[in-house]
Design a protein around this motif. Structure first.
Motif, PDB file in Angstrom:
ATOM      1  N   GLU A 197      61.849  30.222   4.216  1.00 29.19           N
ATOM      2  CA  GLU A 197      60.676  29.972   3.436  1.00 29.19           C
ATOM      3  C   GLU A 197      59.512  29.292   4.396  1.00 29.19           C
ATOM      4  N   THR A 198      60.182  28.198   5.234  1.00 31.23           N
ATOM      5  CA  THR A 198      59.214  27.587   6.462  1.00 31.23           C
ATOM      6  C   THR A 198      58.454  28.739   7.004  1.00 31.23           C
ATOM      7  N   TRP A 199      59.525  29.654   7.632  1.00 24.39           N
ATOM      8  CA  TRP A 199      58.773  30.453   8.430  1.00 24.39           C
ATOM      9  C   TRP A 199      57.693  31.515   7.633  1.00 24.39           C
ATOM     10  N   THR A 200      58.003  31.995   6.396  1.00 21.00           N
ATOM     11  CA  THR A 200      56.935  32.731   5.872  1.00 21.00           C
ATOM     12  C   THR A 200      55.796  31.917   5.592  1.00 21.00           C
ATOM     13  N   ARG A 201      55.859  30.861   5.119  1.00 16.65           N
ATOM     14  CA  ARG A 201      54.553  29.935   4.772  1.00 16.65           C
ATOM     15  C   ARG A 201      54.051  29.939   6.213  1.00 16.65           C
ATOM     16  N   THR A 202      54.699  29.575   7.496  1.00 19.69           N
ATOM     17  CA  THR A 202      53.857  29.384   8.708  1.00 19.69           C
ATOM     18  C   THR A 202      53.249  30.755   9.118  1.00 19.69           C
ATOM     19  N   LEU A 203      53.747  31.757   8.883  1.00 21.57           N
ATOM     20  CA  LEU A 203      53.181  33.109   9.206  1.00 21.57           C
ATOM     21  C   LEU A 203      52.061  33.471   8.269  1.00 21.57           C
ATOM     22  N   ARG A 204      51.986  33.096   7.188  1.00 22.79           N
ATOM     23  CA  ARG A 204      50.619  33.325   6.287  1.00 22.79           C
ATOM     24  C   ARG A 204      49.681  32.270   6.535  1.00 22.79           C
ATOM     25  N   GLU A 205      49.919  31.102   7.036  1.00 22.85           N
ATOM     26  CA  GLU A 205      49.102  30.096   7.516  1.00 22.85           C
ATOM     27  C   GLU A 205      48.218  30.808   8.559  1.00 22.85           C
ATOM     28  N   GLN A 206      49.123  31.071   9.644  1.00 25.17           N
ATOM     29  CA  GLN A 206      48.676  31.660  11.047  1.00 25.17           C
ATOM     30  C   GLN A 206      47.866  32.950  10.648  1.00 25.17           C
ATOM     31  N   THR A 207      48.159  33.742   9.842  1.00 27.39           N
ATOM     32  CA  THR A 207      47.489  34.769   9.457  1.00 27.39           C
ATOM     33  C   THR A 207      45.890  34.462   9.103  1.00 27.39           C
ATOM     34  N   ALA A 208      46.094  33.620   8.220  1.00 28.13           N
ATOM     35  CA  ALA A 208      44.581  33.103   7.574  1.00 28.13           C
ATOM     36  C   ALA A 208      43.943  32.486   8.632  1.00 28.13           C
ATOM     37  N   ARG A 209      44.569  31.679   9.625  1.00 34.28           N
ATOM     38  CA  ARG A 209      43.644  31.074  10.502  1.00 34.28           C
ATOM     39  C   ARG A 209      43.056  32.174  11.292  1.00 34.28           C
ATOM     40  N   ALA A 210      43.981  33.204  11.687  1.00 31.78           N
ATOM     41  CA  ALA A 210      43.580  34.221  12.463  1.00 31.78           C
ATOM     42  C   ALA A 210      42.459  35.039  12.102  1.00 31.78           C
ATOM     43  N   ARG A 211      42.344  35.162  10.804  1.00 33.47           N
ATOM     44  CA  ARG A 211      41.262  35.785   9.975  1.00 33.47           C
ATOM     45  C   ARG A 211      39.896  34.951  10.030  1.00 33.47           C
ATOM     46  N   LYS A 212      39.995  33.798  10.037  1.00 39.08           N
ATOM     47  CA  LYS A 212      39.110  32.848   9.825  1.00 39.08           C
ATOM     48  C   LYS A 212      38.314  33.010  11.370  1.00 39.08           C
ATOM     49  N   ARG A 213      39.145  32.909  12.285  1.00 38.61           N
ATOM     50  CA  ARG A 213      38.573  33.015  13.854  1.00 38.61           C
ATOM     51  C   ARG A 213      37.971  34.246  14.007  1.00 38.61           C
ATOM     52  N   ALA A 214      38.515  35.291  13.491  1.00 43.37           N
ATOM     53  CA  ALA A 214      37.852  36.690  13.791  1.00 43.37           C
ATOM     54  C   ALA A 214      36.632  36.671  13.077  1.00 43.37           C
ATOM     55  N   ASP A 215      36.440  35.889  11.888  1.00 44.76           N
ATOM     56  CA  ASP A 215      35.121  36.241  11.110  1.00 44.76           C
ATOM     57  C   ASP A 215      34.159  35.365  11.649  1.00 44.76           C
ATOM     58  N   ALA A 216      34.759  34.182  12.119  1.00 42.27           N
ATOM     59  CA  ALA A 216      33.669  33.235  12.911  1.00 42.27           C
ATOM     60  C   ALA A 216      33.052  33.983  14.004  1.00 42.27           C
ATOM     61  N   SER A 217      34.112  34.851  14.783  1.00 38.85           N
ATOM     62  CA  SER A 217      33.292  35.449  15.833  1.00 38.85           C
ATOM     63  C   SER A 217      32.399  36.529  15.838  1.00 38.85           C
ATOM     64  N   CYS A 218      32.757  37.327  14.532  1.00 36.05           N
ATOM     65  CA  CYS A 218      31.786  38.347  14.063  1.00 36.05           C
ATOM     66  C   CYS A 218      30.404  37.631  13.776  1.00 36.05           C
ATOM     67  N   GLU A 219      30.465  36.530  13.150  1.00 41.19           N
ATOM     68  CA  GLU A 219      29.202  35.796  12.775  1.00 41.19           C
ATOM     69  C   GLU A 219      28.246  35.249  13.935  1.00 41.19           C
TER      70      GLU A 219
END
Length: 222
Positions: A197-219
Motif C-alpha cells: 500500500e505504501t509503495w502504491t501510494r508513493t508511485l502515485r505521488e511521484q507520478t503526480a509530481r512528474a506531471r506537475k513538473r512537465a506541465d510547468a516546463s511546458c508553460e
C-alpha cells in the motif's frame, strides 16, 4: 536517480554502455579486432580487481609490446562457450544452478526496485548494502537481467554453475536469514499488505509530481 526525483532535482544522464559493447566484441570477434585501449576501458568500467582503465591500459600495452608474460586471450573467448558447461553438467548440478540463478534474480530485483521507489525497510537496506559492499551489482545487472530466450536460459544456467556465483548466492542467503523481514515497515503491523500500500501510494505521488513538473516546463516561455 531516485534521490534526484525525490528532491525535485535534475535527473542524471544514463551511463554510457560502450564499455559493455567493447567487451562483447572482444569475446565474439577476438581481442585483436577490438584493441587494447577499448578493452582497457571495458575492464576499467567493471572495476575488475580494483584496477582503473589506465592500469589496464598499461598492463595490456606491456603485454602487446612483449614486456610482460604473454596473455592467453583464448581464455576470454572460452567464456563465450555457454552451452558446453550446461551440456556436461549432471542433473544435480543443473538443479543447483537453477536454484542459484533464481535466487540471484530475486536479489537483483530487490536491489533494482529501490530505484522504483520501493519502501526501504531495514532488511532491504541491509541486503542492498551487502550487495554494494561486495561490489557485484553491476555484474548482476549484466548477467542476471537476461531475457527468457533459449540461449539466454542456457547462459543463466552456466552462470549458476559458476562457483563464484554459487558463493555469492550463499552469501546473500546468509544475509537474508540474518534479517528476513524484507517487507516489514517499522511500526507498521499490517506487514506485506502495508508495504504494498505504501509503495502504491508513493508511485502515485511521484507520478503526480512528474506531471506537475512537465506541465510547468511546458508553460515556461521559450
Amino acid at each position: 536517480m531516485r534521490a534526484a526525483l525525490e528532491a525535485d532535482g535534475d535527473v542524471p544522464d544514463e551511463p554510457d554502455c560502450k564499455e559493455v559493447v567493447h567487451l562483447a566484441a572482444a569475446i565474439g570477434l577476438g581481442v585483436q579486432e577490438v584493441g587494447g585501449d577499448a578493452l582497457a576501458e571495458a575492464f576499467g568500467a567493471f572495476a575488475l580487481f580494483g584496477l582503473t582503465a589506465e592500469d589496464w591500459a598499461q598492463m595490456l600495452g606491456a603485454a602487446e609490446r612483449g614486456e610482460s608474460p604473454p596473455v592467453d586471450w583464448g581464455l576470454l573467448q572460452q567464456r563465450a562457450d555457454v552451452l558446453g558447461p550446461v551440456q556436461q553438467a549432471s542433473d544435480e548440478q543443473l538443479l543447483r544452478a537453477r536454484t542459484v540463478l533464481l535466487g540471484l534474480r530475486m536479489f537483483y530485483g530487490l536491489h533494482a526496485m529501490h530505484a522504483l521507489f520501493m519502501p526501504d525497510t531495514p532488511a532491504l537496506a541491509a541486503l542492498r548494502a551487502k550487495i554494494d559492499e561486495l561490489g557485484v551489482f553491476p555484474i548482476l545487472d549484466h548477467v542476471i537481467a537476461l531475457s527468457s530466450s533459449p540461449r539466454h536460459f542456457a547462459q543463466g544456467l552456466a552462470i549458476g554453475l559458476d562457483p563464484l556465483f554459487d558463493g555469492l548466492y550463499e552469501t546473500l542467503m546468509e544475509q537474508l536469514a540474518a534479517d528476513p523481514a524484507l517487507f516489514q515497515i517499522p511500526d507498521d503491523e499490517t506487514g506485506a499488505a502495508g508495504f504494498m500500500e505504501t509503495w502504491t501510494r508513493t508511485l502515485r505521488e511521484q507520478t503526480a509530481r512528474a506531471r506537475k513538473r512537465a506541465d510547468a516546463s511546458c508553460e515556461e516561455p521559450a
